[in-house]
Design a protein around this motif. Sequence first.
Motif, PDB file in Angstrom:
ATOM      1  N   PHE B 282      -5.211   8.481   0.308  1.00 51.31           N
ATOM      2  CA  PHE B 282      -5.007   7.744   1.555  1.00 51.31           C
ATOM      3  C   PHE B 282      -5.382   6.284   1.440  1.00 51.31           C
ATOM      4  CE2 PHE B 282      -3.439   9.261   5.548  1.00 51.31           C
ATOM      5  CZ  PHE B 282      -2.981  10.508   5.161  1.00 51.31           C
ATOM      6  N   THR B 283      -6.469   6.014   0.721  1.00 55.89           N
ATOM      7  CA  THR B 283      -6.873   4.627   0.533  1.00 55.89           C
ATOM      8  C   THR B 283      -5.769   3.857  -0.181  1.00 55.89           C
ATOM      9  OG1 THR B 283      -9.092   5.505   0.248  1.00 55.89           O
ATOM     10  CG2 THR B 283      -8.782   3.179  -0.251  1.00 55.89           C
ATOM     11  N   LEU B 284      -5.243   4.451  -1.249  1.00 57.16           N
ATOM     12  CA  LEU B 284      -4.173   3.801  -1.997  1.00 57.16           C
ATOM     13  C   LEU B 284      -2.937   3.627  -1.133  1.00 57.16           C
ATOM     14  CD1 LEU B 284      -4.327   5.482  -5.525  1.00 57.16           C
ATOM     15  CD2 LEU B 284      -4.815   3.096  -4.944  1.00 57.16           C
ATOM     16  N   GLN B 285      -2.596   4.692  -0.414  1.00 59.65           N
ATOM     17  CA  GLN B 285      -1.386   4.650   0.399  1.00 59.65           C
ATOM     18  C   GLN B 285      -1.475   3.549   1.461  1.00 59.65           C
ATOM     19  OE1 GLN B 285      -0.440   7.894   3.032  1.00 59.65           O
ATOM     20  NE2 GLN B 285       1.513   8.224   1.979  1.00 59.65           N
ATOM     21  N   GLN B 286      -2.651   3.456   2.106  1.00 58.96           N
ATOM     22  CA  GLN B 286      -2.821   2.448   3.151  1.00 58.96           C
ATOM     23  C   GLN B 286      -2.793   1.040   2.576  1.00 58.96           C
ATOM     24  OE1 GLN B 286      -2.715   3.128   6.424  1.00 58.96           O
ATOM     25  NE2 GLN B 286      -2.369   5.219   5.721  1.00 58.96           N
ATOM     26  N   SER B 287      -3.381   0.865   1.373  1.00 56.31           N
ATOM     27  CA  SER B 287      -3.455  -0.499   0.852  1.00 56.31           C
ATOM     28  C   SER B 287      -2.195  -0.909   0.097  1.00 56.31           C
ATOM     29  CB  SER B 287      -4.698  -0.657  -0.038  1.00 56.31           C
ATOM     30  OG  SER B 287      -4.858   0.469  -0.871  1.00 56.31           O
ATOM     31  N   LEU B 288      -1.399   0.075  -0.300  1.00 53.19           N
ATOM     32  CA  LEU B 288      -0.208  -0.269  -1.094  1.00 53.19           C
ATOM     33  C   LEU B 288       1.088  -0.102  -0.314  1.00 53.19           C
ATOM     34  CD1 LEU B 288      -1.050   1.555  -4.463  1.00 53.19           C
ATOM     35  CD2 LEU B 288      -1.446  -0.842  -3.922  1.00 53.19           C
ATOM     36  N   GLN B 289       0.991   0.162   1.004  1.00 48.62           N
ATOM     37  CA  GLN B 289       2.202   0.566   1.699  1.00 48.62           C
ATOM     38  C   GLN B 289       3.251  -0.545   1.780  1.00 48.62           C
ATOM     39  OE1 GLN B 289       1.157   1.919   5.574  1.00 48.62           O
ATOM     40  NE2 GLN B 289      -0.221   0.222   5.971  1.00 48.62           N
ATOM     41  N   TRP B 291       4.090  -2.452  -0.725  1.00 48.34           N
ATOM     42  CA  TRP B 291       4.572  -2.735  -2.065  1.00 48.34           C
ATOM     43  C   TRP B 291       5.849  -1.983  -2.411  1.00 48.34           C
ATOM     44  CZ3 TRP B 291       0.582  -3.976  -6.360  1.00 48.34           C
ATOM     45  CH2 TRP B 291      -0.400  -4.837  -5.851  1.00 48.34           C
ATOM     46  N   GLY B 292       6.388  -1.297  -1.436  1.00 53.97           N
ATOM     47  CA  GLY B 292       7.630  -0.570  -1.689  1.00 53.97           C
ATOM     48  C   GLY B 292       7.474   0.462  -2.792  1.00 53.97           C
ATOM     49  N   ALA B 293       8.462   0.475  -3.696  1.00 53.39           N
ATOM     50  CA  ALA B 293       8.490   1.511  -4.732  1.00 53.39           C
ATOM     51  C   ALA B 293       7.297   1.421  -5.677  1.00 53.39           C
ATOM     52  CB  ALA B 293       9.788   1.410  -5.531  1.00 53.39           C
ATOM     53  N   TRP B 294       6.683   0.224  -5.751  1.00 48.36           N
ATOM     54  CA  TRP B 294       5.555   0.048  -6.671  1.00 48.36           C
ATOM     55  C   TRP B 294       4.439   1.044  -6.415  1.00 48.36           C
ATOM     56  CZ3 TRP B 294       4.981  -2.099 -11.139  1.00 48.36           C
ATOM     57  CH2 TRP B 294       5.909  -3.072 -11.541  1.00 48.36           C
ATOM     58  N   TYR B 295       4.306   1.432  -5.153  1.00 50.90           N
ATOM     59  CA  TYR B 295       3.162   2.287  -4.858  1.00 50.90           C
ATOM     60  C   TYR B 295       3.322   3.669  -5.483  1.00 50.90           C
ATOM     61  CZ  TYR B 295       3.704   5.700  -0.945  1.00 50.90           C
ATOM     62  OH  TYR B 295       3.945   6.787  -0.170  1.00 50.90           O
ATOM     63  N   LEU B 296       4.574   4.100  -5.585  1.00 50.06           N
ATOM     64  CA  LEU B 296       4.808   5.386  -6.267  1.00 50.06           C
ATOM     65  C   LEU B 296       4.548   5.277  -7.763  1.00 50.06           C
ATOM     66  CD1 LEU B 296       8.015   6.628  -4.412  1.00 50.06           C
ATOM     67  CD2 LEU B 296       5.698   7.570  -4.284  1.00 50.06           C
ATOM     68  N   ILE B 297       4.935   4.094  -8.313  1.00 46.68           N
ATOM     69  CA  ILE B 297       4.710   3.885  -9.749  1.00 46.68           C
ATOM     70  C   ILE B 297       3.214   3.890 -10.040  1.00 46.68           C
ATOM     71  CG2 ILE B 297       4.950   2.201 -11.637  1.00 46.68           C
ATOM     72  CD1 ILE B 297       7.657   1.405 -10.275  1.00 46.68           C
ATOM     73  N   PHE B 299       0.842   5.373  -8.243  1.00 45.04           N
ATOM     74  CA  PHE B 299       0.383   6.767  -8.110  1.00 45.04           C
ATOM     75  C   PHE B 299       0.641   7.561  -9.384  1.00 45.04           C
ATOM     76  CE2 PHE B 299       0.610   7.125  -3.227  1.00 45.04           C
ATOM     77  CZ  PHE B 299      -0.741   6.879  -3.150  1.00 45.04           C
ATOM     78  N   GLY B 300       1.870   7.442  -9.864  1.00 46.87           N
ATOM     79  CA  GLY B 300       2.258   8.192 -11.062  1.00 46.87           C
ATOM     80  C   GLY B 300       1.410   7.815 -12.256  1.00 46.87           C
TER      81      GLY B 300
END
Lengths: 246, 338
Positions: B282-289, B291-297, B299-300
């Motif tokens: 959740f912390t990552l999701q909230q702070s990276l939201q 960044w578009g597709a970058w946030y999935l990259i 995470f991966g």
Amino acid sequence: MSLLQLEGISKRFGRVVVADEISFQLEPGTSLGIIGPNGAGKSSMFGLISGDLKPDAGTIRFNGTELLGVKASSRCRMGIGRTYQIPQPFEHLTVFENALLAAQQGARARGTESYDVAYDALRRTGMDELANRPAGSLGLLHRKRLELSRALATRPRLLLLDEIAGGLTDPEVLGLTEVIKDLQSSGIAIIWIEHVVRALLSTVSRLLCLANGTVIADGDPHEVLASEAVRAVYLGGKIINEAPLS
Amino acid sequence: MSEILSVKPTALRVERSTFSPLFTLGGVIAVAAFFTLAPWILAASWVSILSNFFILVIMATMWNLLAGYAGMVSIGQQGFVGLGAYATLYLALKGMNPFVAIPFAALICGVIAIPITFLLLRLRGGYFSVATWVVADSAMLLILSVAYLGGGTGKYMPGLLSLSPTTLNHDVYLATWFGALVVLVGTYLLLRSRVGLLLSSMRDNEIAARSAGAKVTTTRRMIYVVAAIGCGVAGAVLAVSQPFVQPGNEFQLQFAAEMLFTSMIGGLGTIEGPILGSIIFFTLQQSLQNWGAWYLIIFGSLAVVVAIWQPRGLWGAIRDRFHVELLPVGYRVKEPRA
């Protein structure tokens, strides 16, 4: 009534025959030693009795009950406890937790009773001092003893010991036979597969020799060891060391 | 069970935790009180973020129980999330208050799971995983064909329109929080019970566990049903929080990915792991939201890094380093009195 009764038990893996119409009986509270060369089918026979393996033919009765189709876990709950040749501890659990699992599942003990059953098994096998050690950190002797504690914590009527003295030093073997004599005196029937024949001779009153999946001799230990058939299997030489343990 | 061995009672003292249970209990009560009062303390935006957080905690905890403890790597738990959502919708359409319907919907998921186990538990490893996915997709296709439940377009959850947005937000929050609390406390108690020791032994050595009397398949079946009930709770609270119920939203494969990710990052096979993993997610999701597709990259990449260098997850690393357990389940023998 016999405690354990095997009748015409056969099992093969492809072309390898591990049991060829094996039949024998065991009376309650008595002990039987099993010898035989490597590949004779000794451990497989334990697998067939404990339910790890299914026989191709024949029947096994425990306490009068036909075991065909009875799962390994149920056989344990009926009173068949076993150890494995290569110890199979629950490595991430402590010694006490290993025995406790057996007490709670195999012996169906609950709450503080299960603690007592587990701890009693550890004390009888000399593992109580190590109760809180992770099982994964134990050396061979203690792993073998833990196998025994765990089998014991299921509160068996029949204990199957698979080369529990293998790889141990003489004093260690001597200590282990003392433990086993104590179990015998409390009335548990024992079948003990062992290459350390001296350990068997000090504990069992009957010896059975397996070779190529068949029983080639069964009876008084010294007579069995002296018999032609057994000598032939062991290449005729006096390979078996019968000198008493010191 | 034989009565040959007479066991001497030892007045054995067996401790269940490494530090005062009172301390743990106090901590749990303080945390529980804070989250119960959160809607009156925190800003509304935080309250809905927390709602989603708790839904993830429920799913991750259930997935961890299933995969981390019982060794069943499912990629089909979104099936029970979806069924939980639709069971709630169904009960609400029949006139039940959606919030009251939550526990019933969860139980329905448990009942549905029982026959499924007879199919799935014949399979092991990767075959089991693929089959769980098939089950999840079949469940979705089945729901799609039911016009009463809105088919492919979906339906509004009835019974919520009379509530003001603020009240609804609070109620949804409390439902997700209590759902998470029940699931977490239930999981902890389960793992502290005989079942916990049983699962740990099966995880270490299944054959030895069987020959020590453990009913391995029965245990797996029970855990699968429990996980279905838990995911049903997640789906039910998800449905009331949305509150437009649509197959594409409730049966998302992404749920499976999130459960797996959070459990793995946090630490598989620990109770604390999925909670920590959910916080990180959740912390990552909230702070990276933004960044578009970058946030999935990101995470991966994080998942790969953890899998390679810290396979026991973050909580696993903390536990190994500091020897702490917030929620202990083990047994320690204290010197017995002879």
